[in-house]
Scaffold this active site. Structure first.
Site, PDB file in Angstrom:
ATOM      1  N   LYS A 150      22.803  27.232  26.927  1.00 39.25           N
ATOM      2  CA  LYS A 150      23.475  27.057  28.224  1.00 39.25           C
ATOM      3  C   LYS A 150      22.614  27.698  29.293  1.00 39.25           C
ATOM      4  CE  LYS A 150      27.432  25.281  29.696  1.00 39.25           C
ATOM      5  NZ  LYS A 150      28.219  24.202  29.078  1.00 39.25           N
TER       6      LYS A 150
HETATM    7  P1  NAD Z   1      32.954  19.611  37.828  1.00 44.10           P
HETATM    8  O1  NAD Z   1      32.091  20.423  38.700  1.00 44.10           O
HETATM    9  O2  NAD Z   1      32.758  18.134  37.813  1.00 44.10           O
HETATM   10  O3  NAD Z   1      34.500  19.877  38.123  1.00 44.10           O
HETATM   11  C1  NAD Z   1      35.080  21.142  38.154  1.00 44.10           C
HETATM   12  C2  NAD Z   1      36.383  20.987  38.916  1.00 44.10           C
HETATM   13  O4  NAD Z   1      37.131  22.165  38.774  1.00 44.10           O
HETATM   14  C3  NAD Z   1      36.173  20.753  40.405  1.00 44.10           C
HETATM   15  O5  NAD Z   1      37.024  19.705  40.842  1.00 44.10           O
HETATM   16  C4  NAD Z   1      36.592  22.078  41.021  1.00 44.10           C
HETATM   17  O6  NAD Z   1      37.099  21.945  42.333  1.00 44.10           O
HETATM   18  C5  NAD Z   1      37.664  22.496  40.045  1.00 44.10           C
HETATM   19  N1  NAD Z   1      37.959  23.927  40.093  1.00 44.10           N
HETATM   20  C6  NAD Z   1      37.113  24.979  40.209  1.00 44.10           C
HETATM   21  N2  NAD Z   1      37.804  26.124  40.240  1.00 44.10           N
HETATM   22  C7  NAD Z   1      39.117  25.783  40.112  1.00 44.10           C
HETATM   23  C8  NAD Z   1      40.321  26.517  40.047  1.00 44.10           C
HETATM   24  N3  NAD Z   1      40.309  27.840  40.103  1.00 44.10           N
HETATM   25  N4  NAD Z   1      41.489  25.845  39.913  1.00 44.10           N
HETATM   26  C9  NAD Z   1      41.509  24.500  39.828  1.00 44.10           C
HETATM   27  N5  NAD Z   1      40.395  23.755  39.871  1.00 44.10           N
HETATM   28  C10 NAD Z   1      39.222  24.392  40.013  1.00 44.10           C
HETATM   29  O7  NAD Z   1      32.772  20.226  36.361  1.00 44.10           O
HETATM   30  P2  NAD Z   1      33.033  19.554  34.964  1.00 44.10           P
HETATM   31  O8  NAD Z   1      31.720  19.073  34.448  1.00 44.10           O
HETATM   32  O9  NAD Z   1      34.193  18.625  35.030  1.00 44.10           O
HETATM   33  O10 NAD Z   1      33.407  20.844  34.102  1.00 44.10           O
HETATM   34  C11 NAD Z   1      34.727  21.355  34.052  1.00 44.10           C
HETATM   35  C12 NAD Z   1      34.914  22.103  32.749  1.00 44.10           C
HETATM   36  O11 NAD Z   1      34.645  21.214  31.662  1.00 44.10           O
HETATM   37  C13 NAD Z   1      33.960  23.285  32.555  1.00 44.10           C
HETATM   38  O12 NAD Z   1      34.596  24.291  31.814  1.00 44.10           O
HETATM   39  C14 NAD Z   1      32.832  22.686  31.750  1.00 44.10           C
HETATM   40  O13 NAD Z   1      32.100  23.661  31.043  1.00 44.10           O
HETATM   41  C15 NAD Z   1      33.641  21.775  30.837  1.00 44.10           C
HETATM   42  N6  NAD Z   1      32.867  20.708  30.217  1.00 44.10           N
HETATM   43  C16 NAD Z   1      32.231  19.773  30.953  1.00 44.10           C
HETATM   44  C17 NAD Z   1      31.488  18.792  30.302  1.00 44.10           C
HETATM   45  C18 NAD Z   1      30.783  17.696  31.053  1.00 44.10           C
HETATM   46  O14 NAD Z   1      30.229  16.800  30.399  1.00 44.10           O
HETATM   47  N7  NAD Z   1      30.795  17.663  32.371  1.00 44.10           N
HETATM   48  C19 NAD Z   1      31.416  18.760  28.903  1.00 44.10           C
HETATM   49  C20 NAD Z   1      32.107  19.727  28.183  1.00 44.10           C
HETATM   50  C21 NAD Z   1      32.837  20.689  28.848  1.00 44.10           C
END
Ligand code: NAD
Length: 421
Positions: free
Chosen positions: A111
């Site tokens: 990461k």
């Molecule tokens: P992203 O940046 O696309 O979205 C994150 C969202 O969370 C945004 O809309 C943001 O406004 C919101 N957010 C931030 N703080 C917040 C809060 N306190 N309350 C409510 N909403 C809040 O990111 P993502 O890629 O969707 O990642 C989100 C989660 O999923 C993370 O934990 C990431 O590690 C996990 N994840 C993502 C992927 C991927 O392929 N993108 C894969 C596995 C896991």
């Protein structure tokens, strides 16, 4: 012991260590193997000085962690967020190790991240930051070594800059150094929605196991970003009622269900779910406490903790985010009978399609969308079934079952390779 708290609610690295020990004890894993696989193999900290638009040079702090590479090259996203710190990245890297092993793809865990606030940076600043950060972590990355991908507040454009910067140092195009790239640069069909689609498949499995109809199920989504919005959209298309959604700027609710495709357009246009017509504004605490069938935390770590877990009134928690439920909260939710689809299973669709992207890049042979989805569905449903079997046979909760599967596979690879000193 962890060095710096990521969050007043708890340090994710401490949580990762605690959950590791619970699963290792259940596996009766020998001490030498535990010691071999528990800690990160490499932790690189970098300073990334960038000339900002106002002419001042700002020294951003960045990290790349390779947790374990016993089963293949390190794999894991890059996060741009103000709260990024070394312990958070170490925790996220270790979860990647177990996640890749749960879905049985030939990767280890890694990461990366930069402590920054991308929402308040220009495109020029973001591009310079990305290129200089890539240069700083260059000795660690490569298609056979360590392959970054998008995470919170990073996207396909940022992956394209990483690939371009890396390729410039080699003199030819090397698409396999990152995944989650734009399709025009060797990205895979279906990568953008892979995490959300994986959430759907595991939710379908959980509903079947619990004899809970998915049709008309009430869903709440915390974090309407890539993972959360796609999961919401797919569940909406399966006739669920997505009653509430939130992001960092607002929380909205409609008891009859939100129109998710229109909400996605609203978020694209305004940058937030806030102010969506035909919805009322609620607080983040109210959102997590809504009575529903499926709660999807899809934002950051520690969303559900010892202080609010008893208010959760969901039947299923589908962890689209990494580390959204603390060990304290797990104990409360177990007692209350909430069925958890743990992060290293629930959100593994992203890394699974990243694996497909890497395979396609390495072979220069690209698959159609339907092939990607069919392979993803097979892997997600098989993995769910393997975790469920351990949960039922060993009488451990779903998180421990998933960790036992992942940690057990990494332990086996380590044993077979004979990595002892
Ligand atoms: P992203 O940046 O696309 O979205 C994150 C969202 O969370 C945004 O809309 C943001 O406004 C919101 N957010 C931030 N703080 C917040 C809060 N306190 N309350 C409510 N909403 C809040 O990111 P993502 O890629 O969707 O990642 C989100 C989660 O999923 C993370 O934990 C990431 O590690 C996990 N994840 C993502 C992927 C991927 O392929 N993108 C894969 C596995 C896991």
């Amino acid at each position: 012991m962890a060095t710096a708290a990521a969050n007043v609610l708890g340090n994710p690295y401490d949580a990762a260590m605690e959950n590791f020990e619970i699963a290792a004890n259940a596996l009766e894993l020998e001490m030498n193997i535990r010691t071999m696989i528990k800690y990160p193999e490499r932790v690189l900290g970098v300073t990334v000085p960038i000339k900002m638009d106002n002419g001042e040079v700002y020294p951003f702090q960045g990290y790349r962690v390779q947790h374990n590479t016993s089963r293949g090259p390190a794999k894991g996203g890059i996060r741009y967020h103000p709260n990024v710190n070394e312990d958070e990245i170490k925790a996220l890297a270790s979860w990647m190790t177990w996640k890749c092993a749960v879905v049985n793809i030939p990767f280890g865990g890694g990461k990366g991240g930069v402590t920054c606030d991308p929402k308040n940076m220009s495109q020029r600043e973001l591009e310079h930051l990305t290129r200089r950060y890539t240069n700083a972590i260059l000795p660690l990355i490569g298609p056979g070594r360590d392959i970054p991908a998008p995470d919170v507040y990073t996207n396909p454009q940022i992956m394209a800059w990483i690939m371009d910067t890396y390729s410039m140092t080699k003199g030819y195009l090397i698409p396999g150094v990152v995944t989650g790239k734009p399709i025009s640069l060797g990205g895979s069909q279906g990568r953008n929605e892979a995490t959300g689609r994986g959430v759907l498949y595991t939710v379908q499995c959980a509903c079947e196991h619990l004899h809970l109809p998915l049709k008309r199920a009430k869903v709440v989504v915390q974090g309407f970003g890539n993972a959360g919005s796609v999961a919401a959209d797919l569940l909406h298309s399966h006739k669920c009622y997505v009653m509430a959604a939130s992001d960092s700027r607002g929380c909205i609710y409609n008891k009859d269900g939100l129109d998710i495709p229109t909400l996605m357009l609203h978020k694209e246009k305004t940058g937030s779910v806030a102010g969506f017509p035909s919805s009322e504004s609620i607080t983040p605490q109210e959102l997590l406490a809504l009575e529903c069938d499926i709660l999807i935390p899809a934002a950051l770590e520690n969303a559900i903790h010892g202080g609010n877990a008893s208010q959760v009134r969901a039947k299923i928690i589908a962890e689209a985010a990494n580390g959204p439920v603390t060990p304290d909260a797990d104990r409360v939710l177990d007692v209350n009978g909430v069925f958890i689809i743990p992060d290293i299973l629930c959100n593994a669709g992203g890394v699974t399609v990243s694996y497909f992207e890497w395979v396609q890049d390495e072979q220069h042979l690209f698959w159609e969308e339907q092939e990607v989805y069919a392979r993803l569905e097979r892997i997600m449903k098989r993995s769910f079934s393997e975790v469920l079997t351990i949960h039922l046979e060993r009488k451990v909760n779903m998180r421990t079952a998933a960790n036992m599967l992942g940690i057990g596979r990494v332990a086996e690879a380590t044993r077979v390779r004979g990595l002892y000193p």
